[in-house]
Scaffold this active site. Structure first.
Site, PDB file in Angstrom:
ATOM      1  N   SER A 166     -12.908 -15.406   4.856  1.00  0.00           N
ATOM      2  CA  SER A 166     -14.205 -16.015   5.119  1.00  0.00           C
ATOM      3  C   SER A 166     -14.293 -17.450   4.620  1.00  0.00           C
ATOM      4  N   GLU A 225     -10.676   2.128  -4.704  1.00  0.00           N
ATOM      5  CA  GLU A 225      -9.514   1.282  -4.999  1.00  0.00           C
ATOM      6  C   GLU A 225      -8.974   0.595  -3.739  1.00  0.00           C
ATOM      7  N   LYS A 250     -18.121  -7.725   9.973  1.00  0.00           N
ATOM      8  CA  LYS A 250     -17.303  -8.810   9.425  1.00  0.00           C
ATOM      9  C   LYS A 250     -16.365  -9.364  10.483  1.00  0.00           C
ATOM     10  N   TRP A 252       2.472   7.915  -5.649  1.00  0.00           N
ATOM     11  CA  TRP A 252       1.518   7.079  -6.417  1.00  0.00           C
ATOM     12  C   TRP A 252       0.213   7.823  -6.634  1.00  0.00           C
ATOM     13  N   THR A 265     -17.687  -3.058   8.552  1.00  0.00           N
ATOM     14  CA  THR A 265     -16.416  -3.766   8.720  1.00  0.00           C
ATOM     15  C   THR A 265     -16.393  -4.474  10.067  1.00  0.00           C
ATOM     16  N   SER A 291      -6.898  -3.382 -18.723  1.00  0.00           N
ATOM     17  CA  SER A 291      -6.742  -4.738 -18.211  1.00  0.00           C
ATOM     18  C   SER A 291      -7.722  -5.006 -17.066  1.00  0.00           C
ATOM     19  N   SER A 292      -7.786  -4.078 -16.108  1.00  0.00           N
ATOM     20  CA  SER A 292      -8.677  -4.303 -14.963  1.00  0.00           C
ATOM     21  C   SER A 292     -10.130  -4.321 -15.380  1.00  0.00           C
ATOM     22  N   TYR A 311     -10.599  -0.361  -1.219  1.00  0.00           N
ATOM     23  CA  TYR A 311     -11.467  -1.492  -0.877  1.00  0.00           C
ATOM     24  C   TYR A 311     -11.372  -2.595  -1.913  1.00  0.00           C
ATOM     25  N   HIS A 317       7.393   2.293  -5.909  1.00  0.00           N
ATOM     26  CA  HIS A 317       7.031   1.293  -4.901  1.00  0.00           C
ATOM     27  C   HIS A 317       5.508   1.265  -4.728  1.00  0.00           C
ATOM     28  N   ARG A 340       5.729  12.021   5.582  1.00  0.00           N
ATOM     29  CA  ARG A 340       6.068  10.935   4.665  1.00  0.00           C
ATOM     30  C   ARG A 340       6.753  11.516   3.435  1.00  0.00           C
ATOM     31  N   ASP A 352     -14.841 -22.947 -17.105  1.00  0.00           N
ATOM     32  CA  ASP A 352     -13.789 -21.939 -17.302  1.00  0.00           C
ATOM     33  C   ASP A 352     -14.413 -20.579 -17.069  1.00  0.00           C
ATOM     34  N   HIS A 358     -11.891  12.182   2.409  1.00  0.00           N
ATOM     35  CA  HIS A 358     -11.161  12.092   3.680  1.00  0.00           C
ATOM     36  C   HIS A 358      -9.650  12.074   3.452  1.00  0.00           C
ATOM     37  N   HIS A 359      -9.237  11.956   2.196  1.00  0.00           N
ATOM     38  CA  HIS A 359      -7.802  12.074   1.894  1.00  0.00           C
ATOM     39  C   HIS A 359      -7.413  13.530   1.688  1.00  0.00           C
ATOM     40  N   HIS A 387     -10.268   5.961  -3.379  1.00  0.00           N
ATOM     41  CA  HIS A 387     -10.797   5.322  -2.185  1.00  0.00           C
ATOM     42  C   HIS A 387     -11.458   3.981  -2.487  1.00  0.00           C
TER      43      HIS A 387
HETATM   44  C1  HEA Z   1       0.088  -3.390  -1.158  1.00  0.00           C
HETATM   45  C2  HEA Z   1       0.886  -2.534  -1.142  1.00  0.00           C
HETATM   46  C3  HEA Z   1       2.177  -2.374  -0.403  1.00  0.00           C
HETATM   47  C4  HEA Z   1       3.055  -3.298   0.103  1.00  0.00           C
HETATM   48  C5  HEA Z   1       2.959  -4.811   0.065  1.00  0.00           C
HETATM   49  C6  HEA Z   1       4.120  -2.540   0.696  1.00  0.00           C
HETATM   50  C7  HEA Z   1       5.213  -3.111   1.323  1.00  0.00           C
HETATM   51  C8  HEA Z   1       6.225  -2.393   1.936  1.00  0.00           C
HETATM   52  N1  HEA Z   1       6.327  -1.030   2.015  1.00  0.00           N
HETATM   53 FE1  HEA Z   1       5.063   0.312   1.172  1.00  0.00          FE
HETATM   54  N2  HEA Z   1       3.815   1.644   0.311  1.00  0.00           N
HETATM   55  C9  HEA Z   1       2.665   1.366  -0.377  1.00  0.00           C
HETATM   56  C10 HEA Z   1       2.114   0.112  -0.561  1.00  0.00           C
HETATM   57  C11 HEA Z   1       2.718  -1.077  -0.147  1.00  0.00           C
HETATM   58  N3  HEA Z   1       3.890  -1.205   0.525  1.00  0.00           N
HETATM   59  C12 HEA Z   1       2.066   2.572  -0.886  1.00  0.00           C
HETATM   60  C13 HEA Z   1       0.779   2.685  -1.689  1.00  0.00           C
HETATM   61  C14 HEA Z   1       2.907   3.613  -0.477  1.00  0.00           C
HETATM   62  C15 HEA Z   1       2.719   5.108  -0.730  1.00  0.00           C
HETATM   63  C16 HEA Z   1       3.583   5.561  -1.840  1.00  0.00           C
HETATM   64  C17 HEA Z   1       3.541   7.045  -1.970  1.00  0.00           C
HETATM   65  O1  HEA Z   1       3.770   7.746  -0.970  1.00  0.00           O
HETATM   66  O2  HEA Z   1       3.271   7.506  -3.075  1.00  0.00           O
HETATM   67  C18 HEA Z   1       3.980   2.994   0.280  1.00  0.00           C
HETATM   68  C19 HEA Z   1       4.997   3.725   0.878  1.00  0.00           C
HETATM   69  C20 HEA Z   1       5.985   3.155   1.690  1.00  0.00           C
HETATM   70  C21 HEA Z   1       6.885   3.909   2.493  1.00  0.00           C
HETATM   71  C22 HEA Z   1       6.885   5.416   2.651  1.00  0.00           C
HETATM   72  C23 HEA Z   1       7.768   6.022   1.647  1.00  0.00           C
HETATM   73  C24 HEA Z   1       7.752   7.495   1.760  1.00  0.00           C
HETATM   74  O3  HEA Z   1       6.780   8.078   2.253  1.00  0.00           O
HETATM   75  O4  HEA Z   1       8.736   8.074   1.334  1.00  0.00           O
HETATM   76  C25 HEA Z   1       7.722   3.009   3.108  1.00  0.00           C
HETATM   77  C26 HEA Z   1       8.794   3.371   4.022  1.00  0.00           C
HETATM   78  O5  HEA Z   1       9.231   2.641   4.781  1.00  0.00           O
HETATM   79  C27 HEA Z   1       7.307   1.694   2.677  1.00  0.00           C
HETATM   80  C28 HEA Z   1       7.902   0.514   3.072  1.00  0.00           C
HETATM   81  C29 HEA Z   1       7.434  -0.747   2.721  1.00  0.00           C
HETATM   82  C30 HEA Z   1       8.120  -1.957   3.099  1.00  0.00           C
HETATM   83  C31 HEA Z   1       9.398  -2.045   3.846  1.00  0.00           C
HETATM   84  C32 HEA Z   1       7.350  -2.984   2.600  1.00  0.00           C
HETATM   85  C33 HEA Z   1       7.646  -4.457   2.758  1.00  0.00           C
HETATM   86  O6  HEA Z   1       6.489  -5.151   3.097  1.00  0.00           O
HETATM   87  C34 HEA Z   1       8.251  -5.001   1.530  1.00  0.00           C
HETATM   88  C35 HEA Z   1       8.808  -6.353   1.761  1.00  0.00           C
HETATM   89  C36 HEA Z   1      10.027  -6.544   0.927  1.00  0.00           C
HETATM   90  C37 HEA Z   1      10.165  -7.465  -0.001  1.00  0.00           C
HETATM   91  C38 HEA Z   1       9.090  -8.374  -0.306  1.00  0.00           C
HETATM   92  C39 HEA Z   1      11.399  -7.537  -0.798  1.00  0.00           C
HETATM   93  C40 HEA Z   1      11.854  -8.928  -1.064  1.00  0.00           C
HETATM   94  C41 HEA Z   1      13.168  -8.822  -1.698  1.00  0.00           C
HETATM   95  C42 HEA Z   1      14.263  -9.436  -1.253  1.00  0.00           C
HETATM   96  C43 HEA Z   1      14.275 -10.296  -0.089  1.00  0.00           C
HETATM   97  C44 HEA Z   1      15.510  -9.211  -1.914  1.00  0.00           C
HETATM   98  C45 HEA Z   1      15.722 -10.183  -2.986  1.00  0.00           C
HETATM   99  C46 HEA Z   1      15.793  -9.375  -4.196  1.00  0.00           C
HETATM  100  C47 HEA Z   1      15.586  -9.839  -5.416  1.00  0.00           C
HETATM  101  C48 HEA Z   1      15.254 -11.250  -5.728  1.00  0.00           C
HETATM  102  C49 HEA Z   1      15.646  -8.873  -6.551  1.00  0.00           C
HETATM  103  N4  HEA Z   1       6.247   1.819   1.815  1.00  0.00           N
HETATM  104  C1  HEA Z   2      -6.725  -2.061   1.957  1.00  0.00           C
HETATM  105  C2  HEA Z   2      -6.686  -0.828   1.999  1.00  0.00           C
HETATM  106  C3  HEA Z   2      -7.345   0.090   2.990  1.00  0.00           C
HETATM  107  C4  HEA Z   2      -8.395  -0.135   3.847  1.00  0.00           C
HETATM  108  C5  HEA Z   2      -9.223  -1.373   4.052  1.00  0.00           C
HETATM  109  C6  HEA Z   2      -8.584   1.111   4.557  1.00  0.00           C
HETATM  110  C7  HEA Z   2      -9.571   1.294   5.520  1.00  0.00           C
HETATM  111  C8  HEA Z   2      -9.876   2.507   6.091  1.00  0.00           C
HETATM  112  N1  HEA Z   2      -9.191   3.683   5.913  1.00  0.00           N
HETATM  113 FE1  HEA Z   2      -7.504   3.932   4.823  1.00  0.00          FE
HETATM  114  N2  HEA Z   2      -5.987   4.250   3.515  1.00  0.00           N
HETATM  115  C9  HEA Z   2      -5.440   3.328   2.654  1.00  0.00           C
HETATM  116  C10 HEA Z   2      -5.843   2.021   2.502  1.00  0.00           C
HETATM  117  C11 HEA Z   2      -6.905   1.438   3.196  1.00  0.00           C
HETATM  118  N3  HEA Z   2      -7.664   2.036   4.147  1.00  0.00           N
HETATM  119  C12 HEA Z   2      -4.346   3.900   1.933  1.00  0.00           C
HETATM  120  C13 HEA Z   2      -3.493   3.199   0.880  1.00  0.00           C
HETATM  121  C14 HEA Z   2      -4.242   5.215   2.353  1.00  0.00           C
HETATM  122  C15 HEA Z   2      -3.204   6.275   1.961  1.00  0.00           C
HETATM  123  C16 HEA Z   2      -3.296   6.763   0.594  1.00  0.00           C
HETATM  124  C17 HEA Z   2      -2.193   7.743   0.337  1.00  0.00           C
HETATM  125  O1  HEA Z   2      -2.346   8.915   0.749  1.00  0.00           O
HETATM  126  O2  HEA Z   2      -1.163   7.355  -0.244  1.00  0.00           O
HETATM  127  C18 HEA Z   2      -5.303   5.404   3.341  1.00  0.00           C
HETATM  128  C19 HEA Z   2      -5.547   6.614   3.976  1.00  0.00           C
HETATM  129  C20 HEA Z   2      -6.651   6.853   4.763  1.00  0.00           C
HETATM  130  C21 HEA Z   2      -7.066   8.160   5.181  1.00  0.00           C
HETATM  131  C22 HEA Z   2      -6.402   9.485   4.799  1.00  0.00           C
HETATM  132  C23 HEA Z   2      -5.351   9.827   5.760  1.00  0.00           C
HETATM  133  C24 HEA Z   2      -4.609  11.038   5.356  1.00  0.00           C
HETATM  134  O3  HEA Z   2      -3.939  11.031   4.325  1.00  0.00           O
HETATM  135  O4  HEA Z   2      -4.691  12.016   6.104  1.00  0.00           O
HETATM  136  C25 HEA Z   2      -8.187   7.986   5.957  1.00  0.00           C
HETATM  137  C26 HEA Z   2      -8.950   9.080   6.594  1.00  0.00           C
HETATM  138  O5  HEA Z   2     -10.073   9.007   6.872  1.00  0.00           O
HETATM  139  C27 HEA Z   2      -8.461   6.560   6.000  1.00  0.00           C
HETATM  140  C28 HEA Z   2      -9.525   5.976   6.679  1.00  0.00           C
HETATM  141  C29 HEA Z   2      -9.844   4.627   6.617  1.00  0.00           C
HETATM  142  C30 HEA Z   2     -10.991   4.052   7.303  1.00  0.00           C
HETATM  143  C31 HEA Z   2     -11.950   4.767   8.214  1.00  0.00           C
HETATM  144  C32 HEA Z   2     -10.999   2.723   6.968  1.00  0.00           C
HETATM  145  C33 HEA Z   2     -12.044   1.707   7.408  1.00  0.00           C
HETATM  146  O6  HEA Z   2     -12.474   0.942   6.318  1.00  0.00           O
HETATM  147  C34 HEA Z   2     -11.548   0.811   8.485  1.00  0.00           C
HETATM  148  C35 HEA Z   2     -12.694   0.073   9.132  1.00  0.00           C
HETATM  149  C36 HEA Z   2     -12.254  -0.990  10.102  1.00  0.00           C
HETATM  150  C37 HEA Z   2     -12.294  -0.906  11.444  1.00  0.00           C
HETATM  151  C38 HEA Z   2     -12.728   0.324  12.158  1.00  0.00           C
HETATM  152  C39 HEA Z   2     -11.828  -2.045  12.312  1.00  0.00           C
HETATM  153  C40 HEA Z   2     -12.832  -3.139  12.564  1.00  0.00           C
HETATM  154  C41 HEA Z   2     -14.089  -2.670  13.180  1.00  0.00           C
HETATM  155  C42 HEA Z   2     -14.530  -3.011  14.415  1.00  0.00           C
HETATM  156  C43 HEA Z   2     -13.808  -3.981  15.277  1.00  0.00           C
HETATM  157  C44 HEA Z   2     -15.845  -2.455  14.816  1.00  0.00           C
HETATM  158  C45 HEA Z   2     -15.870  -1.522  15.954  1.00  0.00           C
HETATM  159  C46 HEA Z   2     -15.016  -0.357  15.773  1.00  0.00           C
HETATM  160  C47 HEA Z   2     -15.312   0.912  16.101  1.00  0.00           C
HETATM  161  C48 HEA Z   2     -16.673   1.423  16.400  1.00  0.00           C
HETATM  162  C49 HEA Z   2     -14.187   1.883  16.191  1.00  0.00           C
HETATM  163  N4  HEA Z   2      -7.504   5.894   5.272  1.00  0.00           N
HETATM  164 CU   LIG Z   3      -9.740   6.352   1.662  1.00  0.00          CU
END
Ligand code: HEA
Ligand code: HEA
Ligand SMILES: [Cu+2]
Ligand code: CUA
Lengths: 377, 532, 291
Positions: free
Chosen positions: B273, B260, B336, B146, B333, B174-175, B262, B77, B455, B106, B307-308, B258
């Protein structure tokens, strides 16, 4: 279905009163140690700061959405720049961040200070159990034991339904880690296989147990009591089933426990020198198998296809007994099959091998004696 | 000019026909379309896996899948959603929009463009094949999350890990090629007068994203290569017995990981925007600070990775450095977010579907950002780490951030692509059902996370039951709402809607792409437009 | 119209090569894994590799034909340059991952295993016998990973190799100058010299590997020193092989008279690549062999 009704009930409760929500914990636990309370306070502070910022930002947006809409005849203004504003909203968040960083730094520095501990316990993660070893550091006690989940039936769909799901569902172990209260205990974390993480929310401690390295932390628990936690790092198939239970005893009770452990160890040593009957070995073996082996090879001995081999009818379990002992004693390098020689005592080892050779219709008929195992050491 | 094009095509409608049009394409729009459909398909597959997870977690006890299979669901997933949905969707949007926005015919390197795309079905074919094998009982699919931490993925990984490693290599190639293409296009193909500081913000965000990609995808390739040799050729990068360190894997992974995250949000920032000014009928507030903020976020993203890894036992100086650096990201952020709000302020707003998604994005992404900020506070992260609080955080930024941004973009540009207006009523239905269900799905995860639910577990203790059930209900609702989206897109693409789109499409639209007719011609700007 | 219209950007016709490329790479990697798993050559691998060869040959031929037909204007040329430059940058980052692993292993992991920083217990309880000295000649668990007997010296063969590669960078530059001045003969001579130097480098490298394996016990599985050593020098060697092949193609094309004094992007791209390979080697020489 039941859960769905519970949800409906819960939603209802939420509407009626905040009080009854107490049963459904929503927030971080404040816990019982200095760390956990420090973490809780800083969590609370940062959360409320965010809520306030959120109210300001979302408030402005909602105001604008309501009032500046075309359908209300709003005409677009044409400002699109203001260096002053940009500077203000760069500086204010920056200052807020500093306000958060100061207490966070203080709490962190306190947590990482492991000096002045009075005793040590080495905690080793195994797939999927914990091992506690009191034989380290200044006050070495010859005590060490494994701590397993008490309900191996939880581990597979077929048997999961048999488990009574009470308050401590999935958080009960056979042997608790015991510590004295009001004592600065140093914890040494390491692992025998993959990375695990020892997490006890009430203590605010979460540290990775990494194979080949030792991480340290410390706790000092003021109140006697039972505290529960879990492995927090994905560590393979049964990651969800390696709970942690720590029992804090008053210093006197702790001393008594230490003595009890020592005499129990002496008894085990004595039982290893006698010759066991097959029935006793089988009974003992079944127990050992359930705690140590069933996680992988499954209670029915059939394993998981392509992940863990079945032992029912396996060449090793039905073949030469010395080879069988060897596999269990030394493990299979580079696979999940660990060397159990260091984990099981002579009796347990003999018992489990005997059990595997005669259970599930393997019926080889022979048995291993503790003395056979002793000879391998 | 069109004569030149004609010379190279045998047909007069300019469009190659049949299956060859897609297999051998050198056209940015066709390739963009393929990227988008691929992403959509993967979304349904990845979503279906998520629904398996949510079904299993609906109530305590094991009901549907064994723990081993559950781990495979979580892993695939995550991988599919990150590499198969969000990234390809962004590249698809870039393919469609960047040439049109900068006044180019293009992409700069059209053949390579097609290669970038076609590698993806290869890579995901391999990955999904391992899942199918697993379902058929022939081995286990990747089951280590993942993040594939060593040694769970090296010494203890299933045989399919080696296929997974090469599949990551293919995705990386690819990327990298996709980003090189976007960089070359932006640097070299802008219409006369289109200076860098006149480029639309979407182009800017992608420009910066492309740099992030070519800087970190090779590092990921290096990481999986070391995994491969540790697994098969006796090296000991991630094994202390030979002088290596399992935590080194995490450092290398998160140096990629990380930035990634962003990569998965900056293009969405760009889309928002574009949309907010259009529907506020007002120029974007603080164009240049938007650009600088994006660049600052990209820069900071390289120095916050650990921080992870707060719980891995880094020396305390490291923990402090990574905490402070991470906190800083809130500043750009915030700029923005404040700029978007100021753009709306005193505008003349209407609320078509793209704008609705954009507004939801600003609200919900900000909530996800706040929880991100909480996570980076090291002592508190010891309690949050690897719980559902983290899961809640990243779904807010990824689903209601990245994915909502993509949906907003699709509604925004669909009329331009197809020449037909999408069905606004269906769009509104899609929006409202999604925005409600997505919160039912992910908001409760904050609570169970804080209350102590780790989790990546297939079963949990009783005190988490209510909120998990709620999340599961939300998940199925949200999943099925996406069928409305699918239907709406198909309906529009097939021209079954009554309204034809004009060239400008939206009253407040500005920019080169809106000067083209809808649907846009096969080769966007055959003569470069002059930009004043 | 005719190709004389040089202001237009050249958009290639639909092409089968990207698809061939996908099939080639996918086949190759599946073949590679099957080979690794089976411990013997899986026939899928050579098929994949043949397809890759076919791909490179076919795709580049197509590009060369288009280029020779004058279909690329200055803007297209610029796209190629930008593409090549950032491709090389991505390669730099690929090597950065391995250099990062080397630095991490030397500066952190090794010291920690030896008890530095917050890892006193690691040393005391797990690896009391381990000493943190680079290169690691006694591994923490020397029964699992048998460490090499000695360090690979810098001033013998590797120093010669450094000289060889540095010289080759000079020769390729001289060839480039000759090309720009329109002198074909020196171009061919100096380019041939560069290819020869590349080949010499590779031969010496093979020599060194043989020595490491047979005399020093320095192998891929001899712990972190061997791991980083072979990973870095191995990937570098692979890049030299690629570079030499590309230089060879340039040599053949020069002999065929493909390049003109002002249109020879392919040559320049290969020269850039060669310089990049050279710079990486300098990094290797300093951090892997010398320090
Ligand atoms: C962009 C990324 C993205 C998106 C869009 C989502 C979408 C969703 N994710 Fe997430 N998720 C991750 C990125 C994302 N996730 C990542 C990175 C992890 C961490 C993995 C890890 O721990 O290694 C994670 C882990 C994660 C967990 C934790 C699992 C665990 O720790 O064991 C859960 C649990 O609820 C969850 C739930 C969901 C759900 C319910 C959605 C929903 O938004 C999904 C919506 C559902 C659909 C869009 C399905 C549509 C299908 C139908 C309606 C049926 C029809 C069927 C056919 C046609 C075949 N996700
Ligand atoms: C699109 C993807 C995305 C984005 C944008 C971010 C944004 C941020 N993430 Fe997140 N992060 C993930 C995707 C993302 N993260 C994923 C996938 C994981 C889990 C990976 C895994 O373990 O599987 C993760 C996990 C993760 C962790 C690790 C947690 C853990 O495993 O223990 C941390 C810890 O520092 C963190 C921090 C942040 C911070 C500080 C931002 C900042 O960029 C956010 C900044 C934005 C704001 C703060 C809001 C707007 C700001 C204001 C309105 C200004 C004023 C605000 C203040 C002064 C408070 N993220
Ligand atoms: Cu991070
Ligand atoms: Cu042990 Cu998770």
């Amino acid at each position: 279905m039941i859960a769905a009704m519970r949800v409906a009930g819960l939603l209802g409760l939420m509407l009626l009163s905040g009080e009854s929500l107490a049963d459904y914990q929503l927030n971080m636990v404040p816990g019982v140690t200095e760390f956990s309370q420090g973490a809780y306070e800083i969590h609370t502070m940062v959360m409320w700061i965010c809520v306030v910022i959120g109210i300001v930002v979302f408030g402005a947006m909602i105001y604008s959405i309501i009032n500046h809409r075309k359908s209300k005849g709003a005409v677009a203004a044409d400002f699109h720049e203001s260096t002053t504003l940009e500077i203000i909203w760069t500086i204010i968040p920056f200052v807020i961040l500093i306000v958060m960083a100061i207490p966070a730094t203080k709490v962190l520095l306190a947590m990482e200070d492991v000096s002045g501990t009075e005793m040590s316990v080495k905690v080793t993660g195994y797939q999927w159990k914990w091992h506690y070893d009191y034989n380290v550091g200044e006050k070495a006690e010859e005590i060490s034991f494994f701590s397993n989940i008490t309900t191996p039936d939880s581990l597979s769909i077929a048997t999961s339904g048999n488990v009574v799901k009470g308050d401590n569902y999935l958080t009960d172990v056979d042997n608790r880690m015991i510590i004295p209260t009001d004592t600065k205990v140093r914890l040494l974390f390491t692992s025998n296989d993959v990375i695990h993480a020892w997490w006890l929310p009430q203590f605010g401690v979460k540290k990775d147990a990494i194979p080949g390295f030792i991480n340290e932390s410390w706790i000092s628990v003021p109140e006697p009591g039972i505290y529960r936690g879990k492995c927090a790092e994905l560590c393979g198939t049964n990651h969800g089933f390696m709970p942690i239970v720590v029992e804090a005893l008053s210093k006197e009770d702790y001393a008594a426990w230490v003595d009890g452990q020592k005499s129990a160890a002496a008894e085990v040593a004595a039982s290893a020198s006698k010759t066991w009957s097959k029935a006793d070995l089988m009974a003992k073996g079944e127990q050992v198998y359930a705690t140590f082996c069933a996680g992988c090879h499954q209670a029915n001995g059939e394993g998981l296809p392509n992940v863990f081999p079945g032992l029912k009818g396996s060449a090793v379990a039905t073949g030469d007994i010395s080879k069988h002992l060897d596999v269990v004693f030394n493990g299979v390098a580079g696979t999940a099959m660990q060397a159990f020689g260091g984990q099981l005592n002579d009796v347990d080892m003999a018992a489990v091998v005997t059990y595997e050779r005669n259970a599930w219709g393997n019926d080889v008929g022979d048995m291993a004696q503790p003395s056979d195992v002793k000879a391998m050491r | 000019m069109s004569a030149v094009i004609e010379e190279h095509h045998d047909h007069h409608d300019h469009k190659p026909t049949g299956i060859g049009r897609w297999l051998f394409s050198t056209n940015h729009k066709d390739i963009g379309t393929m990227y988008l459909w691929f992403s959509f398909l993967m979304f349904f597959i990845g979503g279906t896996l998520a629904l398996v997870i949510r079904a299993e977690l609906f109530e305590p006890g094991l009901q549907f899948v064994e723990p081993e299979f559950f781990n495979q669901m979580t892993t695939l997933h995550g991988l599919i959603m990150v590499f198969g949905v969000i990234m390809p969707a962004f590249v698809g949007l870039a393919n469609w929009m960047v040439p049109m926005m900068i006044g180019a015919p293009d992409m700069a390197l059209p053949r390579m463009n097609n290669w970038s795309f076609w590698l993806l079905p290869g890579a995901f074919g391999i990955l999904i094949a391992s899942l199918i094998m697993s379902i058929m009982g022939m081995g286990s699919a990747p089951n280590f999350g993942w993040t594939f931490y060593a040694p769970l993925s090296t010494t203890y990984g299933p045989a399919s890990t080696d296929y997974f490693i090469f599949s990551v290599h293919l995705m990386g190639i690819s990327s990298i090629m996709g980003s090189i293409n976007i960089i070359a296009t932006i640097m070299n193909m802008r219409a006369p007068g289109m200076t860098y500081m006149k480029m639309p913000i979407f182009v800017w965000t992608w420009f910066i994203t492309a740099y992030l990609l070519i800087a970190v995808m090779p590092v990921l390739a290096g990481a999986v290569t070391m995994m491969l040799t540790d697994r098969n050729f006796g090296t000991s990068f991630f094994n202390a017995a030979g002088g290596g360190d399992p935590v080194m894997f995490q450092h290398i992974f998160w140096f990629f990981g990380h930035p990634e995250v962003y990569i998965m949000i900056l293009p969405s920032f760009g889309i928002i925007s574009e949309i907010v000014p259009t529907f506020a009928r007002k120029k974007i507030f603080g164009y240049s600070s938007m650009v600088y903020a994006t660049a600052s976020i990209a820069f900071l993203s390289f120095i916050v990775w650990a921080h992870h890894m707060f719980t891995t036992g880094m020396p305390v100086a490291g923990e402090l450095f990574f905490m402070y650096a991470t906190m800083l990201i809130a500043v750009p952020t915030g700029v923005k977010v404040f700029n978007w709000v100021s753009t709306m302020w005193k505008g003349s707003m209407t609320f078509e579907t793209p704008m609705l998604f954009a507004i939801a994005f600003i609200f919900l992404f900000t909530i996800g950002g706040f929880t991100g900020l909480m996570l980076c506070i090291t002592p508190a992260d010891f309690q949050y780490h690897d719980t559902y609080f983290v899961v809640a955080h990243f779904h807010y930024v990824l689903v209601t951030g990245a994915a909502f941004g993509i949906m907003a973009g699709v509604y925004f540009w669909l009329p331009k692509w197809t020449g037909n207006m999408y069905d606004e009523t269906l769009g509104k239905w899609h929006f409202w059902t999604s925005v409600i269900s997505v919160n039912v799905l992910f908001f409760p995860m904050h609570f169970v996370g804080l209350a102590g639910m780790p989790r990546r577990i297939p079963d949990y203790s009783l005190q988490f039951a209510e909120f998990n059930a709620m999340a599961s209900v939300g998940a199925f609702a949200f999943g099925f709402c996406q069928l409305i989206f699918l239907y709406n897109v198909i309906k529009t693409a097939r021209g079954k809607t009554s309204v034809k789109a004009t060239g400008q499409v939206w009253e407040g639209a500005h920019g080169l792409e809106w000067t083209l007719p809808s649907p846009a011609p096969f080769h966007s700007f055959t003569t470069p437009p002059q930009v004043k | 119209m005719s190709t004389s219209n040089h202001d237009e950007y050249y958009i290639p016709e639909p092409s089968k090569w990207p698809l061939v490329g996908t099939i080639a790479l996918t086949t190759t990697v599946i073949g590679a894994v099957n080979t690794i798993h089976a411990g013997e050559l899986s026939m899928i691998l050579p098929v994949g590799l043949l397809l890759v060869a076919y791909l490179f040959f076919g795709w580049f031929s197509a590009v060369i034909d288009e280029s020779m037909a004058g279909q690329y204007n200055a803007q297209v040329d610029r796209s190629f340059r930008i593409g090549m430059l950032w491709f090389i940058f991505s390669e730099v980052m690929f090597f950065a991952a391995f250099f990062g692993a080397l630095f991490y292993a030397r500066v952190f992991a090794m010291e920690w295993l030896g008890g530095a920083s917050n890892n006193a217990s690691t040393h005391e309880y797990l690896w009391p016998a381990f000493e943190a000295v680079w290169p690691v000649l006694t591994n923490p668990d020397n029964s699992l990973f048998v460490a090499p007997e000695e360090k690979m010296g810098a001033w013998g063969l590797p120093a010669w190799n450094t000289a060889v590669l540095l010289t080759s960078s000079v020769t390729v530059t001289i060839a480039h100058h000759a090309l720009r001045a329109g002198h074909r003969k020196p171009l061919i001579i100096w380019l041939a010299a560069t290819v020869a130097l590349g080949v010499i480098f590779l031969i010496l490298q093979v020599e060194e590997y043989a020595h490491a394996y047979s005399e020093m016990g320095l192998t891929l599985d001899s712990g972190i020193y061997g791991s980083t050593f072979f990973m870095l020098t191995g990937f570098h060697g692979f890049h030299v092989t690629m570079g030499t092949t590309m230089l060879l193609v340039m040599l053949i094309r020069s002999m065929k008279g493909h390049f003109t004094a002002d249109k020879h992007f392919a040559f320049e791209a290969v020269a850039w690549y060669w310089h990049f390979v050279d710079v990486v080697w300098l990094g290797l020489f300093i951090f892997v062999y010398w320090l």
